[in-house]
Every structure is written in C-alpha cells, then in structure tokens.
Motif scaffolding. Sequence first.
Motif, PDB file in Angstrom:
ATOM      1  N   SER A 112       6.873 -14.227   5.207  1.00 42.86           N
ATOM      2  CA  SER A 112       7.784 -13.807   4.134  1.00 42.86           C
ATOM      3  C   SER A 112       9.084 -13.211   4.661  1.00 42.86           C
ATOM      4  CB  SER A 112       7.085 -12.821   3.190  1.00 42.86           C
ATOM      5  OG  SER A 112       6.996 -11.533   3.767  1.00 42.86           O
TER       6      SER A 112
ATOM      7  N   HIS B 126      -3.448 -12.586   5.575  1.00 46.98           N
ATOM      8  CA  HIS B 126      -2.470 -11.774   4.841  1.00 46.98           C
ATOM      9  C   HIS B 126      -1.325 -11.330   5.760  1.00 46.98           C
ATOM     10  CE1 HIS B 126      -0.807  -9.134   1.859  1.00 46.98           C
ATOM     11  NE2 HIS B 126      -0.974  -8.085   2.644  1.00 46.98           N
TER      12      HIS B 126
ATOM     13  N   ALA C 187       0.950 -14.142   6.277  1.00 48.08           N
ATOM     14  CA  ALA C 187       1.769 -14.369   5.080  1.00 48.08           C
ATOM     15  C   ALA C 187       2.923 -13.372   5.023  1.00 48.08           C
ATOM     16  CB  ALA C 187       0.913 -14.269   3.820  1.00 48.08           C
TER      17      ALA C 187
END
Length: 109
Positions: free
Chosen positions: A41, A34, A37
């Motif tokens: 982003s 996570h 990610a």
Amino acid sequence: MTDDIDTGSISPPQRQAESTVDVRGLSETELEVHVNALLTSVGEAPSGPSAGVASLTAVWVISQVEESCGIGRLVNPQDLTKDDLATPAALSQMLHREIRKQDAPLVES
C-alpha cells in the motif's frame, strides 16, 4: 538501521491503510500476508524472499499493527535489529511474537 535513512528513503504516509484488520487473531502466516499488504500500500512491495524492509517503512507498519491491536505499544523502534527488518517475514514474525506476549494471560506462581 540508519543506512536506508541516509540514502534518502521516503517516509511512508501517516494515514492507515485502506482496510483495517484485527491482527490479534491472525496466525503468523496471516499476519505476514497483512504486513505484505501494508508494504504494498505504500509502494514497498517485497521483490523477493530476501528483500529487506526500510526502517522508516517498518516503523510505519508497526504503528499500523499497534493501532489495529488497540493494546498500546508493541515494540520500541529503538529496540529493532537488522534481523527484525531483514525480510517482511522476519518483521511479521517479530510482530506476531510481540502480539502473543501482550495477549498471554498473566500466570500466578
């Protein structure tokens, strides 16, 4: 930790990443995925196992994890060390440890 600020690192966006994840139930490995990610982003994709995390980006990632937890502040950015930001894995481990501290039930002695 001010080194990356002094070199003109761009502040990450103040909006939350597209997908919200309840991080409280994630394993350390899942939290690392996570965190990666979140870094991706904002254009901070880890470029290798020893890639560091810019302090401003780390503070943004921490804020996203804190918001997902819904339990308030996990860590004071002033208490972060270079070791906490050494790699995305180190950042994830620190966050996982802090989440567990918040979730641990109080034990009476």
